[in-house]
Design an enzyme around this catalytic site. Sequence first.
Site, PDB file in Angstrom:
ATOM      1  N   LYS A  80       0.892  -1.091   0.040  1.00  0.00           N
ATOM      2  CA  LYS A  80      -0.009  -0.132   0.117  1.00  0.00           C
ATOM      3  C   LYS A  80       1.032   1.208   0.020  1.00  0.00           C
ATOM      4  CE  LYS A  80      -4.125   1.861   0.664  1.00  0.00           C
ATOM      5  NZ  LYS A  80      -3.978   2.789  -0.496  1.00  0.00           N
ATOM      6  N   LYS A 104       5.227   2.838   8.746  1.00  0.00           N
ATOM      7  CA  LYS A 104       4.095   3.267   9.192  1.00  0.00           C
ATOM      8  C   LYS A 104       2.774   2.310   9.140  1.00  0.00           C
ATOM      9  CE  LYS A 104       3.121   7.511   7.125  1.00  0.00           C
ATOM     10  NZ  LYS A 104       2.391   8.491   6.185  1.00  0.00           N
ATOM     11  N   LYS A 116       5.302   2.529  -2.979  1.00  0.00           N
ATOM     12  CA  LYS A 116       5.261   3.567  -3.605  1.00  0.00           C
ATOM     13  C   LYS A 116       5.220   3.844  -4.853  1.00  0.00           C
ATOM     14  CE  LYS A 116       4.518   7.890  -1.331  1.00  0.00           C
ATOM     15  NZ  LYS A 116       3.745   8.202  -0.475  1.00  0.00           N
ATOM     16  N   SER A 400      -7.622   5.519   4.587  1.00  0.00           N
ATOM     17  CA  SER A 400      -7.665   4.664   3.138  1.00  0.00           C
ATOM     18  C   SER A 400      -8.241   3.147   3.561  1.00  0.00           C
ATOM     19  CB  SER A 400      -6.274   4.702   2.584  1.00  0.00           C
ATOM     20  OG  SER A 400      -5.979   5.783   2.018  1.00  0.00           O
TER      21      SER A 400
END
Length: 468
Positions: A80, A104, A116, A400
């Site tokens: 993600k 994170k 990313k 999200s």
Amino acid sequence: MGSKHTKQLIAEVFQELVKDNTFLPDEQSERTKILQSSEEILKTTDKIIKSYIRVSTERNGIKRIPAYRIQHNNISGVYKGGIRFSEDVSEEEVENLAILMSIKNALHELPFGGAKGGVHINPKDFTDRELNLISKKYVQRFSPDLGPTHDVPAPDLGTDARIIDWMVGEYKTINPGKSYLGSFTGKSKENGGAEGRRESTGVGTFLSYYYLLDEWYPAEDNRKETGEVLTRGAQWKTLQRLYEKHKNADPIEVSVQGFGNVGGVAALEAYNQRDMKHIVTAVSDQHVMLENKHGLNIDKLIEYVKKHRELPQKEKELKDLKVEAAIHPPEDILHYETNVLIFAAIGNQITKENMKKVKADVLVEGANAPVTAEADYFLQDKGVIIIPDILANAGGVLVSYLEWKQSQITEVFTKEEILAEMAGQMKQTFKKVYDTYFTSEQNTVRFSCYMLAVQRMTLLLYRHGKLF
Ligand code: NAD
């Protein structure tokens, strides 16, 4: 903070973990091997995909544009992370951001790994039709590596719901008959996006500080009276001083760098606090800093920015708006005397060059990496509390997650439900991190965050039988 420093911090966490016999209690020789194996996995990236997107432009002819999708690690769940359209996009930067996403997501215990994406363009140089083509071609190139149960992108710098909607449309065309709503988050509401997504990062950023002073500190103060010793002396005194201010009905002063999605919302959260009085004494954007020691009217400034997309820069504009403020150059906000300085603009703002001039008690990283590693250690020694990006700005990825979840259960959550669930989940993580930081010898809040995230990922790697 670049990828070199991120990997260095991961290595330092493993040096600490080796000493902790309570973590993975196996034979010492086995533990060392297991930890070495985990360190190798987490310091390297699963997959780096680079491609060139060819597009015929109206102004500059045919262009071949470098594009990336980088998947760092998926032990915690589906890859993600956002896709950014920016001229600063490089393989090194995208890889670093992918690692930060793994950390994170593990820290906040989300069922996501880290990835990313990036396209090396300045979106302002392209027409809408060209941006539409670039977005669709991005999905065509990377589609085999994307999907609701594999890798779920979101918007980031230079991308938004409109671009994500185009990407979802292309994903649906390429994969007929397959589920597609969970393939991207950050979609428009009409297309299955979550309510509250725009506010989430700003709300969470302010909460990362507010929770510390309003909930965590008073509870810990009681614990201290019962004899438990907290080792983080200088930072504890900083909290004590701020809490005293509150008890004396003396407002706590807040400054905010950046007045967009994150900064505007964070400033409004501070401005609207009723339980603990805060005043926002300075805000800035790319062009200006506005200051009023008695507090700025944030409602009016938000109204102005909604219309003009930037803060007022002239006396007349302020007068018409009925806002009292002195006008300064934007960079002055970094050295302005305040209690809490929230970063919500760009990276590398407090560096070796200007760290000695900082006059804030608490720094909150709403933006990614505004404080460099050197400045982080220096200010920490001075008793400044620095709430790092991976802790403070996770509101976006938490929402999200709720968007991804609502696409699976085909239910729509209200804005109140979304923001309440986000705040509840964030507070659990804040408690874990602040408990760890204030009672250990770990030298920065960032290090405590890395420690918790790496422990979680190592445990999962171990349970999945990956560490031999
Ligand atoms: P935005 O574009 O809405 O706002 C950015 C603000 O920063 C604008 O007010 C702009 O004028 C200002 N700015 C730009 N350069 C500046 C400079 N040199 N000095 C002072 N101000 C400057 O962006 P945003 O969505 O609010 O994001 C802000 C930061 O937070 C970015 O670094 C972004 O990567 C990070 N972030 C955003 C989210 C999110 O959900 N929006 C999530 C995580 C991290």
